[in-house]
Motif scaffolding. Sequence first.
Motif, short mmCIF file in Angstrom:
data_model
loop_
_atom_site.label_atom_id
_atom_site.label_comp_id
_atom_site.label_asym_id
_atom_site.label_seq_id
_atom_site.Cartn_x
_atom_site.Cartn_y
_atom_site.Cartn_z
N ASN A 181 44.27 26.79 42.62
CA ASN A 181 42.99 26.94 41.94
C ASN A 181 42.87 25.91 40.83
O ASN A 181 43.81 25.15 40.58
CB ASN A 181 42.87 28.37 41.38
N GLU A 187 39.30 34.75 36.85
CA GLU A 187 37.86 34.50 37.03
C GLU A 187 37.54 33.03 37.30
O GLU A 187 36.37 32.68 37.46
CB GLU A 187 37.08 34.98 35.80
N LEU A 194 37.57 32.83 44.33
CA LEU A 194 37.17 34.06 43.62
C LEU A 194 37.20 35.26 44.56
O LEU A 194 37.56 36.37 44.14
CB LEU A 194 35.77 33.88 43.03
N TYR A 197 41.20 35.98 45.59
CA TYR A 197 42.12 36.49 44.57
C TYR A 197 42.30 38.02 44.64
O TYR A 197 43.45 38.50 44.66
CB TYR A 197 41.65 36.06 43.18
#
Length: 312
Positions: A181, A187, A194, A197
């Motif tokens: 990421n 977040e 997103l 996760y």
Amino acid sequence: MRIGLDVMGGDFAPKAAVLGAIETFKALPSDQHLVLIGDSNQVKAICEEVGFDANNFELVHTEDVIGMGEHPTKAIVKKPNSSIAVGFGLLKEGKIDAFSSAGNTGAMLVGSMFTVKAIPGVIRPCMPTMVPKLTGGVGVILDVGANADCKPDVLLQFGVLGKLFAENIYNVENPKVGLMNIGEEEEKGNLLSLATYPLMKDTELFNFIGNVEGRDLFNDKADVIVCDGFTGNIVLKLAESFYVLTRKKGMKDEFFDRFNYEQYGGSPILGVNAPVVIGHGISSPEAIKNMLLLSRDLITSGLIDKIKQAFQ
């Protein structure tokens, strides 16, 4: 054990492939055999040139070759007597236990999917590669090119495949799995990361340690790093350039020497019903040798059966 090799695949085929097979033969015990698929006349000529008895190999003669620039699906259909197509036929029939090639990557992927097929439950087979760690160990990153676009459930499965690969090929106990990421925070990221996760956070299929960044690739934060094939292929090509750049700068460094593609030979296709390994198009004899040894390790580790059990 019978390990199949497409000797017509790669920029320097068939010579590099045959020379690599000769070196592999010297490293294998007597119960492990090499099956060379391609133009047997060229194979015999190369063996004679270096004073090696071609009878040490089992030769399967083919005359057609799928070129590096050919359309994979069309080529597989139009050239059923090509070395790649014949190799997959032998693999499907159980006449060889693994198949490897440094030839057309797309044709190898298509051959895997349409001949030996994906393991039931696997949405998208993928390709991992080894990552050297600064502390001396190794990690795994996947996918590195088979799937440019992925969905969250596909990345979740890559975590499972990467865990099994790290455990059984590199002997990493309870590998730490991270999601590539642009930040460590939950977040952060694009829509794909997103959505992925929380799936990884809630799973009991592997030891998820959260997001990792590009700077974590070579440290010990994660043993397995999951990403889509678009991202992974860029990372792979960048990492491969380190070795070339250090050589051009006249530097000799033990760590950067481990980025030499010859040392890992190729990438397996994880998630199909038989061991398949794809080598680099510019594979040298040393790379061919290590590709064949990786094929051998995939067989002896029983990795395919363990993946099947995990996806039952």
